[in-house]
Enzyme design. Structure first.
Site, short mmCIF file in Angstrom:
data_model
loop_
_atom_site.label_atom_id
_atom_site.label_comp_id
_atom_site.label_asym_id
_atom_site.label_seq_id
_atom_site.Cartn_x
_atom_site.Cartn_y
_atom_site.Cartn_z
N THR A 122 0.93 -1.14 -0.05
CA THR A 122 0.00 0.12 -0.02
C THR A 122 0.90 1.36 0.01
OG1 THR A 122 -1.32 1.67 1.41
CG2 THR A 122 0.05 -0.49 2.71
N ASP A 123 0.35 2.43 -0.55
CA ASP A 123 1.14 3.81 -0.40
C ASP A 123 0.98 4.08 1.11
OD1 ASP A 123 -1.89 4.38 -0.04
OD2 ASP A 123 -1.83 5.99 -1.50
N GLU A 124 0.36 3.63 1.88
CA GLU A 124 0.43 3.94 3.04
C GLU A 124 1.76 3.63 3.85
OE1 GLU A 124 -3.01 3.77 5.81
OE2 GLU A 124 -4.42 3.03 3.95
N TYR A 146 -1.59 -0.43 11.19
CA TYR A 146 -1.67 -1.16 9.69
C TYR A 146 -0.60 -0.82 8.80
CZ TYR A 146 -3.40 -1.65 5.01
OH TYR A 146 -3.50 -1.56 3.45
N LYS A 150 2.32 -3.39 7.16
CA LYS A 150 2.40 -3.57 5.50
C LYS A 150 4.04 -3.32 5.35
CE LYS A 150 -0.28 -4.85 3.19
NZ LYS A 150 -0.90 -5.83 2.76
N1 LIG Z 1 -8.41 -1.09 -0.11
C1 LIG Z 1 -7.37 -0.43 -0.55
O1 LIG Z 1 -7.72 0.78 -0.96
C2 LIG Z 1 -6.01 -0.82 -0.57
C3 LIG Z 1 -4.95 -0.31 -1.36
C4 LIG Z 1 -3.63 -0.62 -1.28
C5 LIG Z 1 -3.15 -1.94 -0.90
N2 LIG Z 1 -4.40 -2.82 -0.19
C6 LIG Z 1 -3.81 -4.08 0.08
O2 LIG Z 1 -4.65 -5.25 -0.76
C7 LIG Z 1 -4.96 -6.03 -0.17
C8 LIG Z 1 -6.37 -6.67 -0.18
O3 LIG Z 1 -7.17 -5.36 0.43
P1 LIG Z 1 -8.88 -5.30 0.54
O4 LIG Z 1 -9.33 -4.04 0.81
O5 LIG Z 1 -9.37 -6.33 -0.36
O6 LIG Z 1 -8.95 -6.10 2.29
P2 LIG Z 1 -10.22 -6.90 2.56
O7 LIG Z 1 -10.31 -6.43 4.18
O8 LIG Z 1 -11.44 -6.47 1.89
O9 LIG Z 1 -9.95 -8.14 2.45
C9 LIG Z 1 -8.91 -8.99 3.07
C10 LIG Z 1 -9.31 -10.52 2.93
O10 LIG Z 1 -8.07 -11.14 3.77
C11 LIG Z 1 -8.76 -12.20 4.48
N3 LIG Z 1 -7.81 -12.42 5.63
C12 LIG Z 1 -7.00 -11.46 6.33
N4 LIG Z 1 -6.35 -12.11 7.12
C13 LIG Z 1 -6.21 -13.41 6.78
C14 LIG Z 1 -5.21 -14.54 6.95
N5 LIG Z 1 -4.39 -14.48 8.11
N6 LIG Z 1 -5.55 -15.65 6.43
C15 LIG Z 1 -6.47 -15.64 5.45
N7 LIG Z 1 -7.10 -14.96 5.10
C16 LIG Z 1 -6.99 -13.57 5.57
C17 LIG Z 1 -9.99 -11.60 4.96
O11 LIG Z 1 -10.94 -12.52 5.35
C18 LIG Z 1 -10.41 -10.84 3.87
O12 LIG Z 1 -11.32 -11.79 2.91
C19 LIG Z 1 -4.55 -6.09 1.47
O13 LIG Z 1 -3.06 -6.64 1.63
C20 LIG Z 1 -4.12 -4.56 1.48
O14 LIG Z 1 -3.30 -4.25 2.60
C21 LIG Z 1 -5.59 -2.25 0.02
#
Ligand SMILES: NC(=O)c1ccc[n+]([C@@H]2O[C@H](COP(=O)([O-])OP(=O)(O)OC[C@H]3O[C@@H](n4cnc5c(N)ncnc54)[C@H](O)[C@@H]3O)[C@@H](O)[C@H]2O)c1
Length: 330
Positions: A122-124, A146, A150
């Protein structure tokens, strides 16, 4: 190509899987997800009978299970993570477990099995930037628990690339929006509250800036990184679309034809970063990735999806739509 996608019942993972199964390359997918907070099994209802898709309920920290699943696949894309900053303020422990221990488990096994590992970051990790724009080698300065987890996973991945010559690629994306996002996050929360003519809490003065990208554009960038990314490299994925929260809520209310009076300014979140900004020049130049979806078009698609799928949000606990989630006790 058979891919282990982790966290595929969540927002971005489910969109990624749907995209892959629509492609003509014949991808096969195993999706492993622990069904934690924010996941939604209905996100992938439409493919549950596909012969190219298998769901396994399990945790990425489970070494034996990951060993077995990875041995059946050519590569791993790790979306699984605890993702809500507000909850990481209340209790960081689950974030350390999933985001660091989980990522470690996967990269350790993919290294031993000689498989490609894509860590979705993430950009964070760069923290709040006043006026500059982060490049791939900019300094990490995470503000929330968080973001720190990451960043920690990225540092581990980097050490594996250097020490073991692991085949690891890191992608770092800005704020995603689109269908299937859990309603605790800003854009679905605004849409759902507006639809019900309820007050929409905006933290602080609403001037915090994020770079918003439509989820499908992020998924294409992750796929390009998986297929063409250079081992040991990281790629920033940005939309060049920096907007403050108040402008987003105003725009959504306009599209939905709702009153601007629904906006309610509330207490700011502790450690709330002012601005994120990244350049995606590297991924565009080296992997040929380009943003396809204009912000307004993406917003309209997203609003329509939430209006057409009220079953996703109708019966959720009202705390999810609260104004200070980092204080909620359950
Ligand atoms: N949403 C954003 O804007 C964004 C931006 C940049 C990066 N990301 C990254 O993208 C990825 C997905 O983000 P998202 O928004 O879809 O998140 P989300 O919270 O919608 O989904 C995360 C999923 O991971 C599963 N999970 C969590 N811990 C787990 C574990 N230990 N074992 C198995 N499953 C597990 C959860 O059950 C959930 O279904 C993350 O790694 C996040 O850091 C998200």
């Amino acid at each position: 190509m058979k891919i282990l996608v982790t966290g595929g019942l969540g927002f971005i993972g489910s969109n990624f899987i749907l995209k892959l199964l629509q492609k003509e390359n014949g991808f096969e997918i195993i999706n492993v997800d622990a069904k934690l907070f924010g996941s939604n099994p209905h996100n992938l209802d439409e493919i549950k009978n596909s012969g190219r898709y298998e769901f396994v309920s399990g945790n990425i920290t489970n070494k034996n299970l990951m060993n077995e699943l990875i041995s059946k696949c050519d590569s791993v894309v790790n979306f699984a993570a605890e993702t809500f900053v507000d909850r990481s303020i209340k209790d960081a422990n689950p974030f350390l477990v999933s985001n660091i221990r989980g990522a470690f488990t996967l990269m350790d096994i993919t290294t031993k099995q000689n498989k490609r590992f894509v860590q979705v970051s993430t950009d964070e990790v760069f923290g709040s930037l006043e006026s500059t724009t982060a490049m791939e080698d900019s300094k990490f300065n995470p503000s929330s628990p968080y973001a720190a987890t990451k960043a920690a996973a990225e540092l581990l991945a980097n050490s594996y690339s250097i020490t073991y010559d692991s085949d690891i690629v890191i992608t770092r994306c800005s704020n995603n929006f689109g269908p299937r996002q859990f309603p605790e996050k800003l854009i679905p929360k605004i849409i759902i509250l507006a639809e019900q003519n309820k007050k929409i809490p905006i933290y602080g003065n609403g001037k915090n800036i994020r770079d918003w990208i439509f989820v499908e554009d992020h998924c294409e960038a992750v796929l390009a990184s998986l297929l063409k990314g250079k081992s040991g490299q990281s790629y920033n994925i940005a939309a060049n679309n920096e907007i403050d929260n108040i402008s987003i809520v105003t725009k959504i209310l306009e599209i939905m034809n709702k009153s601007q009076d629904l906006i309610e300014f509330v207490e700011d979140r502790p450690g709330h970063d002012q601005r994120y900004s990244m350049s995606s020049a590297k991924i565009s130049k080296e992997l040929g990735w380009k943003m396809q979806t204009e912000f307004e078009d993406g917003l309209e698609k997203t609003i329509s999806w939430y209006m057409e799928n009220p079953q996703i949000w109708k019966n959720l606990d009202s705390n999810i739509f609260g104004s200070t989630p980092w204080k909620v006790s359950n």
